[in-house]
Design a protein around this motif. Structure first.
Motif, PDB file in Angstrom:
ATOM      1  N   GLU A   1       0.778  -1.260  -0.012  1.00 60.37           N
ATOM      2  CA  GLU A   1       0.066   0.085  -0.058  1.00 60.37           C
ATOM      3  C   GLU A   1       0.928   1.341   0.040  1.00 60.37           C
ATOM      4  OE1 GLU A   1      -4.284  -1.054   2.168  1.00 60.37           O
ATOM      5  OE2 GLU A   1      -2.572  -1.095   3.531  1.00 60.37           O
ATOM      6  N   LYS A   2       1.930   1.221   0.979  1.00 59.95           N
ATOM      7  CA  LYS A   2       2.772   2.244   0.783  1.00 59.95           C
ATOM      8  C   LYS A   2       3.500   2.593  -0.442  1.00 59.95           C
ATOM      9  CE  LYS A   2       6.453   4.420   3.560  1.00 59.95           C
ATOM     10  NZ  LYS A   2       7.373   4.343   4.721  1.00 59.95           N
ATOM     11  N   ALA A   3       4.228   1.588  -0.763  1.00 59.49           N
ATOM     12  CA  ALA A   3       5.165   1.612  -1.982  1.00 59.49           C
ATOM     13  C   ALA A   3       4.140   2.017  -3.413  1.00 59.49           C
ATOM     14  CB  ALA A   3       5.640   0.190  -2.360  1.00 59.49           C
ATOM     15  N   LEU A   4       3.005   1.398  -3.441  1.00 57.13           N
ATOM     16  CA  LEU A   4       2.278   1.766  -4.594  1.00 57.13           C
ATOM     17  C   LEU A   4       1.500   3.143  -4.773  1.00 57.13           C
ATOM     18  CD1 LEU A   4       1.121  -2.050  -5.401  1.00 57.13           C
ATOM     19  CD2 LEU A   4       2.753  -0.810  -6.372  1.00 57.13           C
ATOM     20  N   ALA A   5       1.380   3.506  -3.704  1.00 56.74           N
ATOM     21  CA  ALA A   5       0.359   4.772  -3.345  1.00 56.74           C
ATOM     22  C   ALA A   5       0.596   5.760  -4.465  1.00 56.74           C
ATOM     23  CB  ALA A   5       0.422   5.156  -1.935  1.00 56.74           C
ATOM     24  N   GLY A   6       2.142   6.272  -4.663  1.00 57.90           N
ATOM     25  CA  GLY A   6       2.207   7.307  -5.274  1.00 57.90           C
ATOM     26  C   GLY A   6       1.961   7.010  -6.746  1.00 57.90           C
ATOM     27  N   ALA A   7       1.998   6.194  -7.198  1.00 60.29           N
ATOM     28  CA  ALA A   7       1.618   5.450  -8.696  1.00 60.29           C
ATOM     29  C   ALA A   7       0.168   5.259  -8.798  1.00 60.29           C
ATOM     30  CB  ALA A   7       2.466   4.584  -9.298  1.00 60.29           C
ATOM     31  N   TYR A   8      -0.253   4.636  -7.934  1.00 59.52           N
ATOM     32  CA  TYR A   8      -1.728   4.181  -7.958  1.00 59.52           C
ATOM     33  C   TYR A   8      -2.656   4.916  -6.980  1.00 59.52           C
ATOM     34  CZ  TYR A   8       0.607   1.100 -11.053  1.00 59.52           C
ATOM     35  OH  TYR A   8       1.274   0.403 -12.258  1.00 59.52           O
ATOM     36  N   ARG A   9      -3.540   5.866  -7.299  1.00 59.42           N
ATOM     37  CA  ARG A   9      -4.281   6.567  -6.321  1.00 59.42           C
ATOM     38  C   ARG A   9      -5.550   5.782  -5.629  1.00 59.42           C
ATOM     39  NH1 ARG A   9      -7.399  12.670  -7.485  1.00 59.42           N
ATOM     40  NH2 ARG A   9      -8.279  12.514  -5.455  1.00 59.42           N
ATOM     41  N   TYR A  10      -5.692   4.834  -6.463  1.00 58.01           N
ATOM     42  CA  TYR A  10      -6.907   4.009  -5.977  1.00 58.01           C
ATOM     43  C   TYR A  10      -6.673   2.584  -5.720  1.00 58.01           C
ATOM     44  CZ  TYR A  10      -9.144   8.102  -8.018  1.00 58.01           C
ATOM     45  OH  TYR A  10      -9.404   9.374  -8.203  1.00 58.01           O
ATOM     46  N   HIS A  11      -7.138   1.879  -4.755  1.00 57.69           N
ATOM     47  CA  HIS A  11      -6.759   0.368  -4.520  1.00 57.69           C
ATOM     48  C   HIS A  11      -7.859  -0.216  -3.535  1.00 57.69           C
ATOM     49  CE1 HIS A  11      -5.144   1.273  -0.533  1.00 57.69           C
ATOM     50  NE2 HIS A  11      -4.872  -0.078  -0.461  1.00 57.69           N
ATOM     51  N   ALA A  12      -8.077  -1.377  -3.659  1.00 58.18           N
ATOM     52  CA  ALA A  12      -9.013  -2.242  -2.857  1.00 58.18           C
ATOM     53  C   ALA A  12      -8.123  -3.638  -2.592  1.00 58.18           C
ATOM     54  CB  ALA A  12     -10.490  -2.408  -3.625  1.00 58.18           C
ATOM     55  N   ILE A  13      -8.502  -3.996  -1.474  1.00 55.95           N
ATOM     56  CA  ILE A  13      -7.822  -5.372  -1.145  1.00 55.95           C
ATOM     57  C   ILE A  13      -9.161  -6.174  -0.467  1.00 55.95           C
ATOM     58  CG2 ILE A  13      -6.272  -6.671   0.419  1.00 55.95           C
ATOM     59  CD1 ILE A  13      -4.403  -4.188   0.201  1.00 55.95           C
ATOM     60  N   ARG A  14      -9.215  -7.610  -0.956  1.00 53.42           N
ATOM     61  CA  ARG A  14     -10.170  -8.513  -0.323  1.00 53.42           C
ATOM     62  C   ARG A  14      -9.376  -9.689  -0.288  1.00 53.42           C
ATOM     63  NH1 ARG A  14     -12.271  -4.355  -0.520  1.00 53.42           N
ATOM     64  NH2 ARG A  14     -14.385  -3.675  -1.007  1.00 53.42           N
ATOM     65  N   GLY A  15      -9.482 -10.007   1.131  1.00 55.53           N
ATOM     66  CA  GLY A  15      -8.624 -11.136   1.626  1.00 55.53           C
ATOM     67  C   GLY A  15      -7.172 -11.205   1.079  1.00 55.53           C
ATOM     68  N   THR A  16      -6.670 -12.228   0.000  1.00 57.21           N
ATOM     69  CA  THR A  16      -5.491 -12.168  -0.414  1.00 57.21           C
ATOM     70  C   THR A  16      -5.256 -11.842  -1.585  1.00 57.21           C
ATOM     71  OG1 THR A  16      -6.030 -14.433  -1.128  1.00 57.21           O
ATOM     72  CG2 THR A  16      -4.932 -14.446   0.886  1.00 57.21           C
ATOM     73  N   VAL A  17      -6.067 -11.080  -2.122  1.00 52.71           N
ATOM     74  CA  VAL A  17      -6.187 -10.301  -3.764  1.00 52.71           C
ATOM     75  C   VAL A  17      -6.258  -8.929  -3.378  1.00 52.71           C
ATOM     76  CG1 VAL A  17      -6.503 -12.581  -4.722  1.00 52.71           C
ATOM     77  CG2 VAL A  17      -8.296 -10.791  -4.254  1.00 52.71           C
ATOM     78  N   GLY A  18      -5.595  -7.939  -4.529  1.00 50.56           N
ATOM     79  CA  GLY A  18      -5.709  -6.565  -4.339  1.00 50.56           C
ATOM     80  C   GLY A  18      -5.749  -6.271  -5.711  1.00 50.56           C
ATOM     81  N   LEU A  19      -6.462  -5.031  -5.801  1.00 47.00           N
ATOM     82  CA  LEU A  19      -6.504  -4.204  -7.419  1.00 47.00           C
ATOM     83  C   LEU A  19      -6.006  -2.803  -6.878  1.00 47.00           C
ATOM     84  CD1 LEU A  19      -7.228  -4.135 -10.569  1.00 47.00           C
ATOM     85  CD2 LEU A  19      -9.491  -3.429  -9.613  1.00 47.00           C
ATOM     86  N   TRP A  20      -4.955  -2.388  -7.768  1.00 38.70           N
ATOM     87  CA  TRP A  20      -4.622  -0.964  -7.694  1.00 38.70           C
ATOM     88  C   TRP A  20      -4.845  -0.103  -8.955  1.00 38.70           C
ATOM     89  CZ3 TRP A  20      -2.891  -4.446  -4.550  1.00 38.70           C
ATOM     90  CH2 TRP A  20      -2.556  -4.059  -3.100  1.00 38.70           C
ATOM     91  N   SER A  21      -5.209   1.096  -9.027  1.00 39.32           N
ATOM     92  CA  SER A  21      -5.622   1.584 -10.210  1.00 39.32           C
ATOM     93  C   SER A  21      -5.324   3.040 -10.355  1.00 39.32           C
ATOM     94  CB  SER A  21      -7.157   1.340 -10.601  1.00 39.32           C
ATOM     95  OG  SER A  21      -7.639   2.253 -11.688  1.00 39.32           O
ATOM     96  N   LYS A  22      -4.904   3.547 -11.337  1.00 42.12           N
ATOM     97  CA  LYS A  22      -4.493   5.111 -11.679  1.00 42.12           C
ATOM     98  C   LYS A  22      -6.064   5.917 -11.712  1.00 42.12           C
ATOM     99  CE  LYS A  22      -0.118   4.601 -13.785  1.00 42.12           C
ATOM    100  NZ  LYS A  22       0.678   4.754 -15.088  1.00 42.12           N
ATOM    101  N   TYR A  23      -7.190   4.950 -12.002  1.00 42.13           N
ATOM    102  CA  TYR A  23      -8.131   5.699 -12.253  1.00 42.13           C
ATOM    103  C   TYR A  23      -9.406   5.292 -11.083  1.00 42.13           C
ATOM    104  CZ  TYR A  23      -6.007   5.991 -16.566  1.00 42.13           C
ATOM    105  OH  TYR A  23      -5.114   6.354 -17.829  1.00 42.13           O
ATOM    106  N   PRO A  24     -10.645   6.006 -10.944  1.00 44.42           N
ATOM    107  CA  PRO A  24     -11.373   5.589  -9.925  1.00 44.42           C
ATOM    108  C   PRO A  24     -11.911   4.285  -9.918  1.00 44.42           C
ATOM    109  CG  PRO A  24     -11.823   7.756 -10.704  1.00 44.42           C
ATOM    110  CD  PRO A  24     -10.835   7.122 -11.787  1.00 44.42           C
ATOM    111  N   MET A  25     -12.406   3.715  -8.731  1.00 43.75           N
ATOM    112  CA  MET A  25     -12.944   2.319  -8.727  1.00 43.75           C
ATOM    113  C   MET A  25     -14.325   2.712  -8.134  1.00 43.75           C
ATOM    114  SD  MET A  25      -9.228   0.505  -7.509  1.00 43.75           S
ATOM    115  CE  MET A  25     -10.399  -1.000  -7.010  1.00 43.75           C
ATOM    116  N   SER A  26     -15.201   1.780  -8.445  1.00 40.85           N
ATOM    117  CA  SER A  26     -16.585   1.732  -7.843  1.00 40.85           C
ATOM    118  C   SER A  26     -17.085   0.496  -7.899  1.00 40.85           C
ATOM    119  CB  SER A  26     -17.517   2.631  -8.335  1.00 40.85           C
ATOM    120  OG  SER A  26     -17.700   2.136  -9.814  1.00 40.85           O
TER     121      SER A  26
END
Length: 329
Positions: free
Chosen positions: A159-184
């Motif tokens: 989360e800390k390392a990717l925050a600068g490049a990816y403004r949006y992210h979500a984690i569920r259990g052992t998988v996660g998604l990082w995105s430069k664009y808004p997520m809903s």
């Protein structure tokens, strides 16, 4: 009395006989090698009919089917050593079949351009350098990144390392998604008892894109039970239902499937989507194990968008290679 002409004639006859014997020997030798050469040909032609009832042998065969081609140069070496014309001719059959099945895979189908880069990586729960892995993913230029096999201790690092490049992210259990664009509309996808899949709508500049990240259960190969994959196969069916019923037309599914796109057990998923590697890759794109990749079990599948290019990324400290694809809207 023997004349010189008679002696010369018999020497000539003897020379022709020796030559014929050598030629005949080339065709008689190596019949066993020629017979063995038919086995990989039969496996490649009939792989879909190899049953899964006993140890899921059919799925195991399809997972490593491209490697049956290794039988051709190996047996060719034996044929040349035996000077067997029969074996060499027999080897043309598996060679032609392999090229018919996989020849197009060897072509470089990548193109320039694309509207969005998607990456996926099983980061390995024993990864000793999650921060370095995160930096490598940022360097790929991906707009959307799916991660699998996240651990509680590593999540804050990512989360800390990717925050600068990816403004949006979500984690569920052992998988996660990082995105430069808004997520809903982000939620877990129930493919097994604990959370190993999620779904989110990414609002790209080109329109909404449904993104699924999934880590299907592992398979095991042992002498007693063979290739055990029942839990993975059941999860694949549940994942396929979620993808099929998703209301967003444009969809990308990334993750570690613990199986190749050619494995019939994964057809509920693969039959309704396109493999980015198969459509727009260069070669097989094997991703596992990272030290000596033998199979592509890390997938990027698409529906409603066009694969433009697909490739594997440089190794990190994971036992999987990251994979990436450029897609067009």
């Amino acid at each position: 009395m023997t004349t010189t002409a008679d002696a010369t004639s018999r020497e000539g006859d003897g020379g022709e006989t020796d030559e014929r014997r050598r030629e005949n020997g080339m065709w008689r030798r190596g019949r066993i090698i020629g017979g063995v050469a038919l086995l990989p040909a039969l496996v490649m032609v009939l792989h879909a009919h190899i049953p899964n009832r006993a140890g899921n042998i059919g799925s195991l065969t399809e997972t490593f089917l491209p490697w049956t081609g290794l039988a051709v140069p190996l047996l060719a070496a034996f044929a040349l050593a035996r000077r067997s014309a029969t074996a060499l001719v027999a080897l043309t059959l598996p060679a032609v079949i392999w090229l018919a099945l996989f020849g197009r895979t060897l072509l470089d189908k990548r193109s320039d351009g694309g509207d969005l880069i998607v990456a996926s990586h099983n980061v390995n729960n024993d990864n000793p350098d999650p921060e370095g892995t995160a930096r490598a993913l940022i360097a790929s230029g991906a707009d959307v990144v799916g991660l699998e096999e996240l651990t509680a201790s590593a999540i804050p690092v990512y989360e800390k390392a990717l925050a600068g490049a990816y403004r949006y992210h979500a984690i569920r259990g052992t998988v996660g998604l990082w995105s430069k664009y808004p997520m809903s509309d982000t939620h877990s996808v129930g493919i097994m008892e604990w959370s190993r899949a999620l779904r989110s709508t990414v609002q790209t500049p080109h329109g909404p894109l449904a993104v699924f990240v999934a880590h299907l259960p592992s398979v095991r190969v042992n002498l007693d039970a063979g290739f055990t994959a029942d839990q993975r196969d059941a999860s694949a069916r549940l994942l396929a239902e979620a993808v099929r019923d998703d209301p967003v037309k444009r969809t990308v599914l990334v993750g570690d499937f613990n199986g190749t796109a050619g494995d019939r057990a994964l057809s509920p998923v693969t039959s309704q989507m396109r493999s980015a590697q198969a459509a727009a890759g260069d070669g097989f794109g094997f991703s596992w194990p990272a030290a000596f990749p033998m199979a592509r079990i890390d997938q990027i599948l698409v529906r409603g968008v066009e694969p433009v290019s697909s490739w594997t990324l440089p190794a990190t400290r994971s036992d999987h290679l990251p994979v990436a694809a450029s897609i067009g809207f």
